[in-house]
Design a protein around this motif. Structure first.
Motif, PDB file in Angstrom:
ATOM      1  N   THR A   5      17.806  13.756  20.923  1.00 47.45           N
ATOM      2  CA  THR A   5      17.253  13.317  19.688  1.00 47.45           C
ATOM      3  C   THR A   5      16.371  14.586  19.093  1.00 47.45           C
ATOM      4  O   THR A   5      15.785  15.030  20.123  1.00 47.45           O
ATOM      5  N   GLN A   6      16.285  14.643  17.949  1.00 46.77           N
ATOM      6  CA  GLN A   6      14.954  15.550  17.421  1.00 46.77           C
ATOM      7  C   GLN A   6      14.080  14.896  16.225  1.00 46.77           C
ATOM      8  O   GLN A   6      14.514  13.874  15.797  1.00 46.77           O
ATOM      9  N   SER A   7      12.880  15.166  16.555  1.00 53.69           N
ATOM     10  CA  SER A   7      11.869  14.562  15.496  1.00 53.69           C
ATOM     11  C   SER A   7      11.003  15.772  15.186  1.00 53.69           C
ATOM     12  O   SER A   7      10.551  16.588  15.750  1.00 53.69           O
ATOM     13  N   ARG A   9      13.272  14.602  11.552  1.00 51.98           N
ATOM     14  CA  ARG A   9      14.443  15.022  10.957  1.00 51.98           C
ATOM     15  C   ARG A   9      14.417  15.579   9.743  1.00 51.98           C
ATOM     16  O   ARG A   9      15.332  16.666   9.529  1.00 51.98           O
ATOM     17  N   HIS A  10      13.272  15.495   8.887  1.00 52.20           N
ATOM     18  CA  HIS A  10      12.912  16.267   7.968  1.00 52.20           C
ATOM     19  C   HIS A  10      11.402  16.597   7.677  1.00 52.20           C
ATOM     20  O   HIS A  10      10.683  15.684   8.198  1.00 52.20           O
ATOM     21  N   CYS A  23      12.442  17.859  20.853  1.00 47.85           N
ATOM     22  CA  CYS A  23      13.690  17.813  21.169  1.00 47.85           C
ATOM     23  C   CYS A  23      13.645  16.707  22.433  1.00 47.85           C
ATOM     24  O   CYS A  23      12.712  17.180  23.400  1.00 47.85           O
ATOM     25  N   PRO A 107      20.907  16.255  16.442  1.00 47.49           N
ATOM     26  CA  PRO A 107      21.034  15.812  15.029  1.00 47.49           C
ATOM     27  C   PRO A 107      20.658  17.086  14.044  1.00 47.49           C
ATOM     28  O   PRO A 107      20.940  16.903  12.975  1.00 47.49           O
ATOM     29  N   THR A 109      16.920  19.319  12.520  1.00 43.31           N
ATOM     30  CA  THR A 109      15.743  19.165  11.559  1.00 43.31           C
ATOM     31  C   THR A 109      15.735  20.059  10.617  1.00 43.31           C
ATOM     32  O   THR A 109      15.607  21.134  10.928  1.00 43.31           O
TER      33      THR A 109
END
Lengths: 114, 111
Positions: A5-7, A9-10, A23, A107, A109
């Motif tokens: 997961t990545q944070s 996303r935007h 990540c 996914p 960013t």
């Protein structure tokens, strides 16, 4: 699917501000990578890690730093964001450094620096 | 530098066959990967070649010639969902499973 997961996303930020992208993996893979993807350039390696506290520069590392204090987390920091760092950032993981060991991607960013 | 070259765009018809080429410098070669990337999504692994020859996986096949620094991805029985970018990536010697990516080939499949 590999657990990556990545944070966030935007993110939209302003020039000169610090930004940290995270990540997180649940696969216990040793190797982690940060890429940026821009039109016409494909994926370019920013930094990578080969273990906890073990990191090194990729081909486009200027303006970026990374840290890995735990196996599962790899942080990318833009100390003072610039408009040229507007891009899509992908994290990837790999179990081993050789053989048929593909990289699995998070996914992404999408970062916009105004 | 270690340039990876592939065509920027290709178009093909549903049901047809398309071949996407990739060329690279041969020095230090240690494996070649193909990825598929749909617009707005992450790349996903398609195939891996390290020895000369053809690797077949369903509708997709990948070929490698190490002496020529050449690979291709062959997509058969094209479907609309195959419209995506296809990324060629080469692992060179130096360890850490680092990859150099080509800029990608954007494939548009038409009815």
């Amino acid at each position: 699917d590999a657990g990556i997961t990545q944070s966030p996303r935007h993110k939209v930020t302003e020039t000169g501000t610090p930004v940290t992208l995270r990540c997180h993996q649940t696969e216990n893979h040793r190797y982690m990578y940060w890429y940026r993807q821009d039109p016409g350039h494909g994926l370019r390696l920013i930094h990578y890690s080969y273990g906890v506290k073990d990191t090194d520069k990729g081909e486009v590392s200027d303006g970026y730093s990374v840290s890995r204090s735990k196996t599962e987390d790899f942080l990318l920091t833009l100390e003072s964001a610039t408009s040229s760092q507007t891009s899509v950032y992908f994290c990837a993981i790999s179990e081993s450094s050789s053989g048929h060991n593909e990289q699995f991607f998070g996914p992404g960013t999408r970062l916009t620096v105004l | 530098g270690q340039n990876i070259d592939q065509p920027t765009e290709m178009t093909a018809t549903e049901g047809a066959i398309v071949q996407i080429n990739c060329t690279y410098q041969t020095s230090g070669f240690n494996g070649l990967f193909w990825y598929q990337q749909h617009a707005g999504e992450a790349p996903t692994f398609l195939s891996y070649n390290v020895l000369d020859g053809l690797e077949e996986k369903g509708r997709f096949s990948s070929f490698l010639s190490r002496s020529k620094g050449y690979s291709y991805l062959l997509l058969k029985e094209l479907q609309m969902k195959d419209s995506a970018s296809y990324l060629c990536a080469v692992r060179f010697s130096g360890g850490y499973n680092k990859l150099i990516f080509g800029a990608g080939t954007r494939l548009a499949v038409h009815p």
